[in-house]
Motif scaffolding. Structure first.
Motif, PDB file in Angstrom:
ATOM      1  N   VAL A  21      -3.940   0.885 -13.798  1.00 18.79           N
ATOM      2  CA  VAL A  21      -3.871   0.207 -15.094  1.00 18.79           C
ATOM      3  C   VAL A  21      -4.989  -0.827 -15.207  1.00 18.79           C
ATOM      4  CG1 VAL A  21      -2.502  -1.390 -16.487  1.00 18.79           C
ATOM      5  CG2 VAL A  21      -1.402   0.573 -15.450  1.00 18.79           C
ATOM      6  N   THR A  22      -5.225  -1.578 -14.119  1.00 14.77           N
ATOM      7  CA  THR A  22      -6.289  -2.590 -14.136  1.00 14.77           C
ATOM      8  C   THR A  22      -7.644  -1.952 -14.408  1.00 14.77           C
ATOM      9  OG1 THR A  22      -5.027  -3.787 -12.464  1.00 14.77           O
ATOM     10  CG2 THR A  22      -7.292  -4.509 -12.837  1.00 14.77           C
ATOM     11  N   LEU A  23      -7.929  -0.851 -13.713  1.00 15.27           N
ATOM     12  CA  LEU A  23      -9.223  -0.190 -13.891  1.00 15.27           C
ATOM     13  C   LEU A  23      -9.368   0.381 -15.298  1.00 15.27           C
ATOM     14  CD1 LEU A  23      -9.617   1.643 -10.445  1.00 15.27           C
ATOM     15  CD2 LEU A  23     -10.774  -0.424 -11.235  1.00 15.27           C
ATOM     16  N   LEU A  24      -8.297   1.000 -15.794  1.00  8.42           N
ATOM     17  CA  LEU A  24      -8.353   1.600 -17.128  1.00  8.42           C
ATOM     18  C   LEU A  24      -8.546   0.512 -18.187  1.00  8.42           C
ATOM     19  CD1 LEU A  24      -8.173   4.163 -18.768  1.00  8.42           C
ATOM     20  CD2 LEU A  24      -5.694   3.912 -18.848  1.00  8.42           C
ATOM     21  N   PHE A  82      10.456 -13.906  -7.158  1.00 12.48           N
ATOM     22  CA  PHE A  82      10.463 -15.051  -6.232  1.00 12.48           C
ATOM     23  C   PHE A  82       9.865 -14.730  -4.875  1.00 12.48           C
ATOM     24  CE2 PHE A  82      14.368 -15.190  -8.901  1.00 12.48           C
ATOM     25  CZ  PHE A  82      13.859 -16.068  -9.837  1.00 12.48           C
ATOM     26  N   ASN A  83       9.091 -13.663  -4.786  1.00  9.17           N
ATOM     27  CA  ASN A  83       8.594 -13.211  -3.495  1.00  9.17           C
ATOM     28  C   ASN A  83       7.136 -13.637  -3.301  1.00  9.17           C
ATOM     29  OD1 ASN A  83       8.454 -11.920  -1.088  1.00  9.17           O
ATOM     30  ND2 ASN A  83       9.523 -10.085  -1.831  1.00  9.17           N
ATOM     31  N   LEU A  84       6.925 -14.890  -2.872  1.00  7.75           N
ATOM     32  CA  LEU A  84       5.574 -15.441  -2.782  1.00  7.75           C
ATOM     33  C   LEU A  84       4.694 -14.689  -1.798  1.00  7.75           C
ATOM     34  CD1 LEU A  84       5.583 -19.334  -2.891  1.00  7.75           C
ATOM     35  CD2 LEU A  84       5.189 -17.689  -4.707  1.00  7.75           C
ATOM     36  N   GLY A  85       5.272 -14.266  -0.682  1.00  7.41           N
ATOM     37  CA  GLY A  85       4.491 -13.593   0.348  1.00  7.41           C
ATOM     38  C   GLY A  85       3.856 -12.315  -0.175  1.00  7.41           C
ATOM     39  N   VAL A  86       4.671 -11.455  -0.788  1.00  8.33           N
ATOM     40  CA  VAL A  86       4.163 -10.194  -1.319  1.00  8.33           C
ATOM     41  C   VAL A  86       3.177 -10.457  -2.467  1.00  8.33           C
ATOM     42  CG1 VAL A  86       4.786  -8.023  -2.446  1.00  8.33           C
ATOM     43  CG2 VAL A  86       6.239  -8.953  -0.640  1.00  8.33           C
ATOM     44  N   ALA A  87       3.509 -11.460  -3.319  1.00  8.53           N
ATOM     45  CA  ALA A  87       2.621 -11.798  -4.433  1.00  8.53           C
ATOM     46  C   ALA A  87       1.249 -12.207  -3.908  1.00  8.53           C
ATOM     47  CB  ALA A  87       3.221 -12.923  -5.261  1.00  8.53           C
ATOM     48  N   ALA A  88       1.237 -13.025  -2.853  1.00  9.35           N
ATOM     49  CA  ALA A  88      -0.037 -13.484  -2.296  1.00  9.35           C
ATOM     50  C   ALA A  88      -0.837 -12.304  -1.749  1.00  9.35           C
ATOM     51  CB  ALA A  88       0.212 -14.514  -1.205  1.00  9.35           C
ATOM     52  N   ALA A  89      -0.145 -11.358  -1.122  1.00  6.97           N
ATOM     53  CA  ALA A  89      -0.841 -10.181  -0.584  1.00  6.97           C
ATOM     54  C   ALA A  89      -1.457  -9.359  -1.705  1.00  6.97           C
ATOM     55  CB  ALA A  89       0.145  -9.322   0.224  1.00  6.97           C
ATOM     56  N   LEU A  90      -0.690  -9.162  -2.792  1.00  5.47           N
ATOM     57  CA  LEU A  90      -1.216  -8.440  -3.944  1.00  5.47           C
ATOM     58  C   LEU A  90      -2.418  -9.182  -4.517  1.00  5.47           C
ATOM     59  CD1 LEU A  90      -0.792  -6.013  -5.792  1.00  5.47           C
ATOM     60  CD2 LEU A  90       0.797  -7.363  -7.148  1.00  5.47           C
ATOM     61  N   LEU A 121       0.821  -1.208   0.000  1.00  5.07           N
ATOM     62  CA  LEU A 121       0.000   0.000   0.000  1.00  5.07           C
ATOM     63  C   LEU A 121       0.857   1.262   0.000  1.00  5.07           C
ATOM     64  CD1 LEU A 121      -2.933  -1.065   2.322  1.00  5.07           C
ATOM     65  CD2 LEU A 121      -2.876  -0.935  -0.167  1.00  5.07           C
ATOM     66  N   ALA A 122       2.118   1.126   0.481  1.00  5.56           N
ATOM     67  CA  ALA A 122       3.000   2.294   0.490  1.00  5.56           C
ATOM     68  C   ALA A 122       3.695   2.472  -0.851  1.00  5.56           C
ATOM     69  CB  ALA A 122       4.038   2.143   1.608  1.00  5.56           C
ATOM     70  N   SER A 123       3.615   1.446  -1.710  1.00  2.77           N
ATOM     71  CA  SER A 123       4.366   1.515  -2.958  1.00  2.77           C
ATOM     72  C   SER A 123       3.537   2.139  -4.082  1.00  2.77           C
ATOM     73  CB  SER A 123       4.814   0.107  -3.354  1.00  2.77           C
ATOM     74  OG  SER A 123       4.805  -0.029  -4.745  1.00  2.77           O
ATOM     75  N   PRO A 124       4.095   3.156  -4.753  1.00  6.45           N
ATOM     76  CA  PRO A 124       3.357   3.780  -5.863  1.00  6.45           C
ATOM     77  C   PRO A 124       3.094   2.787  -6.998  1.00  6.45           C
ATOM     78  CG  PRO A 124       5.581   4.713  -5.647  1.00  6.45           C
ATOM     79  CD  PRO A 124       5.393   3.794  -4.501  1.00  6.45           C
ATOM     80  N   GLN A 125       3.951   1.776  -7.121  1.00  4.16           N
ATOM     81  CA  GLN A 125       3.768   0.778  -8.175  1.00  4.16           C
ATOM     82  C   GLN A 125       2.430   0.049  -8.023  1.00  4.16           C
ATOM     83  OE1 GLN A 125       6.434  -2.550  -8.334  1.00  4.16           O
ATOM     84  NE2 GLN A 125       6.536  -2.521 -10.562  1.00  4.16           N
ATOM     85  N   THR A 126       2.047  -0.243  -6.757  1.00  2.00           N
ATOM     86  CA  THR A 126       0.773  -0.909  -6.521  1.00  2.00           C
ATOM     87  C   THR A 126      -0.379  -0.055  -7.021  1.00  2.00           C
ATOM     88  OG1 THR A 126       1.767  -1.763  -4.501  1.00  2.00           O
ATOM     89  CG2 THR A 126      -0.610  -2.059  -4.768  1.00  2.00           C
ATOM     90  N   TRP A 127      -0.329   1.230  -6.684  1.00  2.00           N
ATOM     91  CA  TRP A 127      -1.435   2.117  -7.074  1.00  2.00           C
ATOM     92  C   TRP A 127      -1.472   2.295  -8.578  1.00  2.00           C
ATOM     93  CZ3 TRP A 127      -5.039   2.618  -3.642  1.00  2.00           C
ATOM     94  CH2 TRP A 127      -4.693   2.448  -2.287  1.00  2.00           C
ATOM     95  N   ASN A 179       0.982  -3.265 -16.622  1.00  3.09           N
ATOM     96  CA  ASN A 179       1.178  -4.101 -15.441  1.00  3.09           C
ATOM     97  C   ASN A 179      -0.094  -4.143 -14.586  1.00  3.09           C
ATOM     98  OD1 ASN A 179       2.734  -5.717 -13.746  1.00  3.09           O
ATOM     99  ND2 ASN A 179       3.220  -3.971 -12.419  1.00  3.09           N
ATOM    100  N   THR A 180      -1.079  -4.958 -14.984  1.00  3.76           N
ATOM    101  CA  THR A 180      -2.293  -5.082 -14.185  1.00  3.76           C
ATOM    102  C   THR A 180      -1.984  -5.860 -12.907  1.00  3.76           C
ATOM    103  OG1 THR A 180      -2.909  -7.129 -15.266  1.00  3.76           O
ATOM    104  CG2 THR A 180      -3.764  -5.113 -16.232  1.00  3.76           C
ATOM    105  N   ILE A 181      -2.962  -5.912 -12.003  1.00  4.92           N
ATOM    106  CA  ILE A 181      -2.710  -6.572 -10.728  1.00  4.92           C
ATOM    107  C   ILE A 181      -2.308  -8.033 -10.912  1.00  4.92           C
ATOM    108  CG2 ILE A 181      -3.753  -7.304  -8.549  1.00  4.92           C
ATOM    109  CD1 ILE A 181      -5.397  -4.803  -8.603  1.00  4.92           C
TER     110      ILE A 181
END
Lengths: 305, 278
Positions: A85-88, A272-280, A74-80, A258-260
């Motif tokens: 991108v997903t919404l558009l 290789f970051n499964l934890g963060v991927a799962a959260a996303l 949530l702190a990362s601008p990339q997520t937003w 780069n959609t969600i």
């Protein structure tokens, strides 16, 4: 519509309910357990993973980190950016495919010579496997000898790097997606149009209504339920669509596509970051759920009216 | 009046034909590219007309110089497994949802519908972790299990719509003759809904045939790859000439296109009925 369903079912099942109550459960137990095991369980597992620092090479060896992955995201601008991108992408795909599909359905619903052939040709894109779609659109849209550039150059629109220029990439992916999904919209709406009683349309015409008024007053209300369903399905499917975006651009260039879901896959299998991927992934599920809830509310208002 | 109608008809015909040509073009371009020599492709000299004398050339190279036929075989095996499992499970669920009223019915319908909301790309992370624990990586059976989770619900809707349309009198008479629900389903309902079962089977088969994400993630060994993975692997590598790649794309697409055209109506009816009522 709901009334019809109820009146048809009531006399059918209530007598039987008294006789054998176990039968339906016996029938449905296996498929439900299967669904729960293969999509419910992974969903829970996904939630659990999202609270850990699991890595791809040792998926079950993550350390519990609480909500840290969510905070990072949530702190990362990339997520937003990726939510944007997903919404558009969803908005572009749903609008274009529904409008085009409706136009095609209205056209095909009329009689003209060669209708069967035209209808078959319009249906083909829906059946072509995504991998083949991606191959041919990559080829048509390539910046060098792609045929799209030949066309746009002739039309005076210039040549472009359709899939590798951040300005065009999302639009190009949208066009490829639209090509593939529009036939489905067309087929659904065509089925609805063919169920509109011809007498109603004739009556409107006899009363002197012009084609536009006839469409607005007679046709549109009749196909509205199908239209709503197809908009919902298109929205949900756009949210979850992965393959065509991944194969056309891999989420690039510069995260322009780069959609969600693409982000989830990249985080898991490239970083290789499964934890963060799962959260996303969980954020994505929440978004899909929100759409369905909104739809359910709209649907209820629609049927109450 | 007559002339005006004729005029309108031809305008519609022309508009529809223009739309159809645009819609059909990319598929045509797959065929065209597979029949154009690679050097012409790279130099930008691809003709819009077909050169039928080269119809088989690229395909022969594809089958002799890549394991493509083997990949197609793997795809067929996994797709067949997915189809059988999906249709069997879906028949049970569809019969229960169509013919009985019972507590939890709405919840069960929702469980099936929710698979439409769960993106494969999100499920794949935890599923990968599960498959590692269960040692299901590189197992065709594992892929069948994963694919079925997504194709069964669609089959449930198609079959439920079909069973809804079977007159109840037929079942009543079977029941009077002493048939239990299972026997009634098997001997009375199944023969009537056979066309819809075929449609559900076609969609399950080609869902799996076309599927790329699970296939690529779970089948790691090259000889076990499915055709979708193999075909995608050609993209961006320069060893396989482009005409050969596209002959693969054509052979891979053709069965899907043919079968979808045959059963499209039932698929559409099933999908929309499921979402309206489910």
């Amino acid at each position: 519509m709901h009334n019809e369903v109820l009146t048809r079912k009531q006399p059918v099942s209530s007598p039987r309910r008294r006789r054998i109550t176990w039968a339906p459960y016996l029938f449905i137990a296996l498929p439900v357990l299967y669904s729960l095991a293969l999509s419910g369980l992974p969903l829970l597992k996904g939630f659990q993973l999202s609270l850990t620092s699991a890595k791809l090479l040792n998926p079950n060896g993550g350390r519990f980190v609480g909500l840290q992955n969510y905070q990072t995201l949530l702190a990362s601008p990339q997520t937003w950016a990726s939510i944007g991108v997903t919404l558009l992408y969803t908005l572009l795909v749903v609008t274009s495919s529904v409008l085009l599909g409706l136009a095609a359905a209205l056209l095909i619903n009329q009689y003209f010579f060669g209708r069967v052939v035209v209808r078959a040709m319009l249906t083909v894109p829906w059946a072509v496997p995504t991998v083949a779609v991606a191959l041919v659109f990559t080829w048509m849209m390539n910046g060098g000898s792609g045929i799209l550039n030949a066309v746009t150059e002739t039309l005076g629109l210039g040549r472009h790097e359709w899939l590798t220029d951040p300005t065009w990439a999302l639009l190009s992916v949208t066009v490829a997606t639209m090509w593939k999904v529009t036939p489905f919209v067309m087929l659904v709406l065509l089925a609805a149009l063919q169920a509109v009683p011809i007498e109603l349309v004739e009556a409107a015409r006899v009363d002197g209504a012009n084609p536009w008024t006839t469409f607005r007053v007679v046709t549109m209300p009749a196909i509205l339920p199908s239209l709503r369903v197809v908009v919902l399905l298109m929205t949900i499917w756009s949210f979850r669509r992965f393959e065509i975006i991944w194969l056309l651009t891999g989420g690039g260039p510069a995260d322009a596509t780069n959609t969600i879901v693409v982000g989830v896959y990249r985080t898991a299998f490239s970083q290789f970051n499964l934890g963060v991927a799962a959260a996303l992934g969980m954020l994505g599920v929440v978004m899909s759920l929100a759409v369905t809830v909104v739809y359910a509310v709209v649907e209820r208002q629609g049927t109450e009216r | 009046m007559r002339q005006r109608r004729l005029f309108l008809q031809s305008v519609r015909g022309v508009a529809a034909l223009a739309m159809a040509i645009v819609a059909f073009f990319p598929f045509y371009w797959i065929v065209n590219t597979s029949m154009t020599p690679a050097d012409e492709l790279y130099s930008g000299g691809q003709s819009v007309w077909l050169d039928l004398s080269r119809a088989q050339y690229a395909f022969q190279i594809l089958t002799t110089e890549s394991p493509f036929l083997r990949w197609l075989g793997n795809s067929a095996v996994v797709a067949t497994g997915t189809t059988i499992l999906s249709v069997l499970l879906a028949l049970l669920a569809a019969y229960a949802l169509s013919r009985f009223r019972f507590a939890g019915k709405g919840l069960f319908s929702f469980i099936f519908f929710s698979s439409q909301m769960l993106p494969e790309a999100l499920i794949i992370v935890p599923l990968y972790a599960l498959f590692v624990s269960l040692q299901l990586l590189n197992q065709p059976a594992g892929l069948v299990l994963a694919n079925t989770a997504f194709s069964m619900p669609v089959a449930v809707w198609i079959l439920k719509a079909a069973i809804d349309g079977v007159p109840l009198e037929i079942e009543e008479s079977a029941r009077v003759d002493g048939c239990g629900p299972m026997k009634t389903l098997r001997y009375m309902v199944l023969p009537i809904i056979a066309p819809s079962i075929a449609a559900a089977a076609v969609i399950a088969f080609f869902d799996s045939w076309n599927e790329y994400l699970f296939a690529t993630t779970f089948m790691r060994t090259k000889s076990l790859w499915l055709a979708s993975t193999g075909l995608a692997s050609f993209q961006g590598e320069y060893q396989t000439p482009l005409d050969v790649v596209f002959s693969g794309a054509f052979v891979f697409s053709l069965p899907a296109v043919i079968f979808f055209l045959i059963v499209q109506k039932r698929i559409v009816a099933g999908l929309t009925a499921g979402s309206v009522k489910g």
